[in-house]
Design a protein around this motif. Structure first.
Motif, PDB file in Angstrom:
ATOM      1  N   ARG A  38      -3.182   7.153 -10.400  1.00  0.00           N
ATOM      2  CA  ARG A  38      -2.021   6.779  -9.586  1.00  0.00           C
ATOM      3  C   ARG A  38      -1.183   8.005  -9.223  1.00  0.00           C
ATOM      4  NH1 ARG A  38      -0.011   0.881 -12.063  1.00  0.00           N
ATOM      5  NH2 ARG A  38      -2.108  -0.022 -12.134  1.00  0.00           N
ATOM      6  N   VAL A  39      -1.045   8.936 -10.164  1.00  0.00           N
ATOM      7  CA  VAL A  39      -0.320  10.173  -9.853  1.00  0.00           C
ATOM      8  C   VAL A  39      -1.024  10.924  -8.737  1.00  0.00           C
ATOM      9  CG1 VAL A  39       0.293  12.457 -10.750  1.00  0.00           C
ATOM     10  CG2 VAL A  39       0.715  10.418 -12.134  1.00  0.00           C
ATOM     11  N   VAL A  99       6.431   6.046  -2.364  1.00  0.00           N
ATOM     12  CA  VAL A  99       7.335   5.654  -3.453  1.00  0.00           C
ATOM     13  C   VAL A  99       6.582   5.631  -4.776  1.00  0.00           C
ATOM     14  CG1 VAL A  99       8.970   3.951  -4.311  1.00  0.00           C
ATOM     15  CG2 VAL A  99       8.668   4.261  -1.842  1.00  0.00           C
ATOM     16  N   GLY A 100       7.150   6.288  -5.775  1.00  0.00           N
ATOM     17  CA  GLY A 100       6.646   6.181  -7.142  1.00  0.00           C
ATOM     18  C   GLY A 100       7.682   5.478  -8.001  1.00  0.00           C
ATOM     19  N   ILE A 101       7.328   4.311  -8.519  1.00  0.00           N
ATOM     20  CA  ILE A 101       8.240   3.517  -9.355  1.00  0.00           C
ATOM     21  C   ILE A 101       7.813   3.721 -10.807  1.00  0.00           C
ATOM     22  CG2 ILE A 101       9.098   1.205  -9.864  1.00  0.00           C
ATOM     23  CD1 ILE A 101       8.417   0.458  -6.967  1.00  0.00           C
ATOM     24  N   LEU A 102       8.680   4.340 -11.607  1.00  0.00           N
ATOM     25  CA  LEU A 102       8.287   4.819 -12.933  1.00  0.00           C
ATOM     26  C   LEU A 102       9.252   4.317 -13.998  1.00  0.00           C
ATOM     27  CD1 LEU A 102       7.759   8.525 -11.832  1.00  0.00           C
ATOM     28  CD2 LEU A 102       6.066   6.711 -11.789  1.00  0.00           C
ATOM     29  N   VAL A 135       0.810  -1.224   0.000  1.00  0.00           N
ATOM     30  CA  VAL A 135       0.000   0.000   0.000  1.00  0.00           C
ATOM     31  C   VAL A 135       0.841   1.270   0.000  1.00  0.00           C
ATOM     32  CG1 VAL A 135      -1.928  -1.122   1.160  1.00  0.00           C
ATOM     33  CG2 VAL A 135      -0.144  -0.011   2.522  1.00  0.00           C
ATOM     34  N   GLY A 136       2.159   1.162  -0.030  1.00  0.00           N
ATOM     35  CA  GLY A 136       2.996   2.343   0.110  1.00  0.00           C
ATOM     36  C   GLY A 136       3.630   2.837  -1.161  1.00  0.00           C
ATOM     37  N   HIS A 137       3.188   2.336  -2.313  1.00  0.00           N
ATOM     38  CA  HIS A 137       3.833   2.763  -3.556  1.00  0.00           C
ATOM     39  C   HIS A 137       2.842   2.759  -4.710  1.00  0.00           C
ATOM     40  CE1 HIS A 137       3.689  -1.533  -4.468  1.00  0.00           C
ATOM     41  NE2 HIS A 137       3.968  -1.214  -5.724  1.00  0.00           N
ATOM     42  N   ILE A 138       3.234   3.429  -5.785  1.00  0.00           N
ATOM     43  CA  ILE A 138       2.536   3.312  -7.063  1.00  0.00           C
ATOM     44  C   ILE A 138       3.567   2.897  -8.106  1.00  0.00           C
ATOM     45  CG2 ILE A 138       0.834   5.092  -6.514  1.00  0.00           C
ATOM     46  CD1 ILE A 138       2.487   6.859  -8.597  1.00  0.00           C
ATOM     47  N   ARG A 139       3.084   2.325  -9.188  1.00  0.00           N
ATOM     48  CA  ARG A 139       3.956   1.980 -10.310  1.00  0.00           C
ATOM     49  C   ARG A 139       3.293   2.417 -11.600  1.00  0.00           C
ATOM     50  NH1 ARG A 139       6.715  -3.866 -11.978  1.00  0.00           N
ATOM     51  NH2 ARG A 139       6.878  -3.450 -14.223  1.00  0.00           N
TER      52      ARG A 139
END
Length: 263
Positions: free
Chosen positions: A246-247, A258-261, A229-233
């Motif tokens: 997601r943004v 955390v944003g993993i892009l 639950v602590g990040h987006i991708r």
């Protein structure tokens, strides 16, 4: 149907954000947008990167702003893109008369740097963090780099079709080395990222990567720490609508740090 309805409004002023997306004249986006932009009395095109790579990508925007100044597509590409006939048609990927093009652009383009409009931002800080390759992947990294070096040496001694084939193989191996080394460093990057999260209280971070396997390794590590639950991708498989959600989630949810892009 929608484009036809929009054209009927005959807008007096149009503001087009992220206008660099109008880079391929035959794309559906250009086919729909350009007539609307060209018929407006006033037009503002906004972009942080007006041309992503080549002068030809500027033509749709310039054509909408001032067609007489920059000319039709054929004239423009012959003048500024070093257009020449190749095996598969016209090659317009080059550059020519760049100074002349820059002079014309100064008449229609207003450039503002980040430090001109966002004075509250602190200066950028750049640091190089050494990352060790995962011991389990060192041998595969060495093998692909060795193959690449041997192929590059062989290219110098070849001519004709053999040289072209060798160059193609060298490019393939370069991409393979790029990916293999990236994957080899991914575990170390994940460890550094988790350490940073532990020591940074509630700060957020964006992490960019080129390859899906690297993204997978980073996401797995972060997901394990935050229990999913602590990040987006965001990568190429994410639709524009889902990307916006997601943004927004990253920007507004304090738990999402955390944003993993993908690059």
């Amino acid at each position: 149907a929608v484009s036809q309805v929009l054209q009927q409004f005959k807008f007096k002023c149009v503001i087009a954000d992220e206008s660099h997306n109008l880079k391929e004249r035959t794309s559906q986006r250009c086919q729909i947008a350009m007539p609307i932009l060209k018929q407006s009395r006033r037009l503002l095109l906004l972009s942080g990167t007006p041309a992503l790579a080549r002068p030809v990508e500027l033509w749709p925007q310039l054509n909408c702003i001032d067609e007489p100044l920059f000319g039709a597509y054929t004239a423009y590409t012959k003048t500024y893109c070093n257009a020449r006939r190749g095996r598969f048609g016209w090659d317009v990927s080059g550059t020519s008369n760049a100074d002349e093009l820059h002079t014309k652009l100064r008449g229609i383009m207003v450039r503002r740097l980040k430090n001109d409009v966002l004075k509250e931002l602190p200066p950028k800080q750049r640091s190089i963090v050494p990352i060790k390759i995962d011991p389990k992947r060192i041998s595969s990294c060495r093998e692909v780099v060795q193959d690449l070096n041997e192929t590059r040496i062989a290219v110098a001694d070849l001519v004709g079709e053999e040289s072209r084939n060798a160059n193609f193989e060298a490019r393939r191996l370069l991409m393979a080395a790029y990916q293999t080394v990236g994957v080899g460093k991914a575990k170390g990057v994940a460890e550094f990222l988790l350490d940073w999260l532990d020591g940074s209280d509630s700060q957020k971070i964006l992490v960019f990567a080129h390859h899906l396997e690297v993204l997978d390794i980073l996401e797995s590590a972060v997901s394990k720490k935050f229990k999913g639950v602590g990040h987006i991708r965001i990568d190429g498989s994410v639709s524009p609508a889902e990307r916006a959600l997601r943004v927004r989630k990253f920007q507004t949810n304090a738990r999402v740090r955390v944003g993993i892009l993908s690059v």
